[in-house]
Design a protein around this motif. Structure first.
Motif: not given
Length: 263
Positions: A140-145, A166-174, A213-216
């Motif tokens: 899915g969409p997301g970010i890479r830090a 990341l968890r607090s803003v709704g990351a579904e998988a890390i 959500d990538a921007s969030t």
């Protein structure tokens, strides 16, 4: 010889058979004529007989049909009323049975729809729980830090700060470094040369992939006094890349509870 007016003419003799005179045929009786007609019928008589037979057949058929259609012809008025009442009661019972069966069908359809909806919700819930428990790969969409160490080592506290934001803003998988799937029970410990995550030693640079959500997700890393500021205090730097599609392949083995049982 002359005759006088007083004399009568003499009678003529009756012809006798065999003397050559024409003898008229004897007159037939009615019975004889009927017998003769039956033995040798004429064409007209045959036609009349066939017509009479057809008329008789039609008459018999009509009589039988009339007898069949006149089932109630001999009933009294009260008897006819009773018959009609009986038919009306049968009709009402039939309609009531049709209504009952229709209602049962609608109930079954409704129950089937509700059951299917419940099954769909249960499947969705299972899928969500499998994702949260890290049991299945996700995309899915997301970010890479990407966290790099420049003048110092990244502390467990800074790494946990990144994960929690990341968890607090709704990351579904890390996942970290493509090796460890991060779930609610994941542990972080400092070790020589890196950070141990759930028993796996990871070395810098640390790559944290998160789906959501990538921007969030990106905003949760970059805000003032957030994870980026903590990483910089440790002598590191963090770069964030927003991705339209990201694969997280690291999974966890399901943990069987030792004491707890489903209620």
């Amino acid at each position: 010889m002359s005759t006088t007016g007083d004399e009568q003419p003499s009678p003529q003799p009756t012809p006798q058979p065999g003397d050559g005179a024409d003898v008229p045929a004897p007159r037939l009786t009615g019975r004889a004529r009927l017998g003769r007609a039956l033995l040798r019928p004429s064409r007209t008589q045959l036609i009349v007989a066939v017509l009479l037979a057809l008329v008789g057949f039609a008459a018999v058929t009509q009589i039988r049909t009339t007898e069949q259609d006149s089932t109630y012809a001999g009933l009294r008025e009260q008897d006819l009323i009773d018959v009609l009442n009986g038919l009306a009661g049968t009709t009402q019972r039939t309609r009531a049975e049709i209504d009952r069966l229709t209602s049962d069908r609608e109930d079954l359809q409704s129950e089937s729809t509700q059951r299917q909806a419940a099954l769909d919700r249960a499947r969705d819930e299972v899928d969500n729980l499998q994702v949260l428990a890290g049991l299945v790969p996700v995309t899915g969409p997301g970010i890479r830090a990407t966290i790099t160490e420049e003048t110092g080592s990244i502390s467990v506290s800074s790494m946990l700060d990144v994960i929690q934001e990341l968890r607090s803003v709704g990351a579904e998988a890390i996942q970290v470094n493509g090796e460890v799937r991060v779930i609610a029970q994941t542990s972080f410990e400092e070790r020589v040369g890196g950070i141990e995550v759930d028993g796996t030693l990871l070395e810098a640079p640390y790559v944290v992939d998160a789906i959501g959500d990538a921007s969030t997700l990106a905003g949760s890393i970059s805000f003032a006094l957030g994870p980026r500021a903590e990483v910089r205090k440790d002598g590191g730097e963090i770069e964030v890349e927003e991705l339209d599609s990201l694969d997280i392949d690291a999974v966890r083995e399901p943990v069987q509870p030792e004491y707890a049982q489903p209620d």
